[in-house]
Enzyme design. Structure first.
Site, mmCIF file in Angstrom:
data_model
loop_
_atom_site.group_PDB
_atom_site.id
_atom_site.type_symbol
_atom_site.label_atom_id
_atom_site.label_comp_id
_atom_site.label_asym_id
_atom_site.label_seq_id
_atom_site.Cartn_x
_atom_site.Cartn_y
_atom_site.Cartn_z
ATOM 1 N N PRO A 268 0.788 -1.237 0.000
ATOM 2 C CG PRO A 268 0.114 -0.851 2.213
ATOM 3 C CD PRO A 268 0.854 -1.848 1.359
ATOM 4 C CE LYS A 271 8.777 -3.003 3.117
ATOM 5 N NZ LYS A 271 7.338 -3.343 3.287
ATOM 6 C CG ASP A 287 0.641 -3.520 -6.287
ATOM 7 O OD1 ASP A 287 1.444 -3.822 -5.385
ATOM 8 O OD2 ASP A 287 -0.442 -4.106 -6.460
ATOM 9 C CB CYS A 387 6.053 -9.362 5.259
ATOM 10 S SG CYS A 387 4.767 -9.756 4.061
#
Length: 446
Positions: A268, A271, A287, A387
């Site tokens: 989203p 970063k 994206d 992640c």
């Protein structure tokens, strides 16, 4: 314990059961909760999150309480939610982490679950079955726990394949990793350097008597979570919500004004924003989902970072259809993964993922890395991020880059960040991430 019952508790239990039912059918809990009315959101999220965290225990109890399969998926979900609420006292991990945990009296849980069952014709006629199961649990709970608590899946509330993989990968820390992921993550802010220093923002929080802790370079962890519209100066763009582990990305890069930076798989946009807060750069963010990319734009505008130096493209990171041919000084590759490192914030992940997903994401990650490496200029920096806490998506991928890219020079980076629960740090201050930083050797060609 709550002494006053919200008149909407049965409505919330029903909504949480619908959410559990949807997750078990393969739908994201985040998506399901978007349909919940605002006035119900907090309590429904609290109940559904707790149910997701301890679903394996509730399922094991349901198997003991039902003589045969539940009549339908809605009745089954209502039973799981009711049992999840009843086992709250047994599953409390640490006295300090009661915020957001749905505490109710036993009789309240039973009564409100039965009222919830009345809200739909598929469950209303099975009120008696739900009542019998929930009340039997209350009578025989010690005996029932003796039976089910021998199972690792119940002890840690994870699928067995997940437990086995964490145990194999981290033989010393596996229990701490699994336990930590069932503790709700704290509300962490990233202070917007463009508008205020972390020290000045911390001073404002002190003035407002808001307890907090400063960690890392820009992060502030609030002692008590609050809705974003209650975070001081949030609406003015002075800060953004971002886990402290995710904030490390920007600090690893040699940023300076004028560089061309690519943030792949950017949504989203946390970063992306963190990098723009540190230097005046030409930023390209891509994206694969248009809807998610729109959130990047919204977040950058909110923080005052959107400008003509920012280019956003809906694009597949395995292709170069979006690229104009000019190489980048820095590439951030926050590649798709199982998200096993952020399960404390998204507890439905452990029920949506399958063991076979790891190999699929690992193949996709390598395809993305191969493509993005080719748009990096010689001498440029490549930051690989996931992640995840699964080595197949982290260290094994970094080793692959070292082995197969002859011009890749590995530099110092944190590697695997593990969210560990210890006596000294019962709630980890960051989620699970993996970071590997590379430089592309000079003299190579794009």
């Amino acid at each position: 314990m709550n002494t006053v019952v919200s008149p909407t508790l049965s409505v919330a239990i029903f909504a949480a059961a619908q959410a559990v039912k949807s997750v078990l059918a393969g739908q994201s809990l985040t998506e399901v909760l978007t349909t919940v009315p605002k006035e119900q959101k907090a309590v429904v999220q609290s109940i559904s999150f707790y149910s997701m965290r301890h679903l394996m225990s509730a399922q094991a109890l349901a198997q003991q309480l039902l003589s045969k399969k539940a009549p339908n998926t809605l009745v089954h979900a209502l039973l799981l939610v009711g049992l999840s609420l009843l086992i709250v006292p047994r599953k409390r991990i640490h006295e300090d982490f009661t915020q957001g945990i749905p505490f109710y009296q036993d009789f309240t849980i039973v009564d409100e679950t039965l009222k919830a069952a009345q809200r739909h014709k598929k469950s209303a006629s099975f009120k008696g079955l739900l009542n019998a199961c929930l009340r039997r649990y209350l009578r025989e709970q010690d005996k029932l726990w003796e039976i089910i608590d021998q199972q690792e899946t119940v002890q840690f509330d994870y699928p067995q394949w997940w437990i086995d993989l964490i145990k194999k990968s981290y033989p010393q820390e596996w229990k701490a990793i699994l336990r930590a992921a069932n503790i709700p993550g704290p509300l962490t802010l990233r202070v917007n350097r463009r508008k205020i220093t972390r020290e000045a923002y911390s001073a404002e929080l002190n003035r407002l008597a808001i307890a907090h802790q400063c960690v890392g370079e820009d992060a502030i962890i609030l002692e008590k979570a609050v809705p974003v519209d209650q975070i001081p100066f949030f609406q003015q763009g002075y800060c953004a919500v971002q886990d402290a582990g995710a904030q490390i990305a920007a600090s690893l890069l040699p940023l300076r004004d004028g560089l061309r930076v690519l943030d792949a798989c950017a949504a989203p946009g946390g970063k992306t924003a963190a990098v723009l807060e540190r230097a005046n750069i030409d930023m390209t963010a891509i994206d694969i989902e248009e809807k998610r990319l729109a959130r990047v734009a919204e977040n950058l505008k909110h923080l005052g970072l959107y400008s003509d130096k920012v280019s956003l493209y809906t694009a597949d990171a395995t292709t170069q259809s979006w690229w104009n041919g000019e190489p980048f000084d820095i590439v951030m590759a926050d590649v798709p993964c199982t998200a096993s490192g952020i399960v404390r914030r998204h507890p439905d992940i452990k029920w949506l993922r399958k063991e076979s997903d790891i190999a699929k994401t690992a193949r996709l990650q390598r395809e993305i890395v191969r493509n993005l490496w080719s748009v990096l200029k010689p001498g440029g920096y490549f930051l690989y991020i996931t992640c995840s806490v699964f080595p197949q998506e982290g260290q094994e991928q970094a080793t692959f880059i070292e082995k197969h890219f002859s011009d890749a020079i590995r530099l110092e980076a944190p590697g695997q960040l593990l969210p560990l629960a210890t006596d000294q740090q019962p709630r980890p201050w960051h989620d699970g991430f993996f970071y590997a930083l590379f430089r592309k050797a000079e003299g190579t060609h794009v």
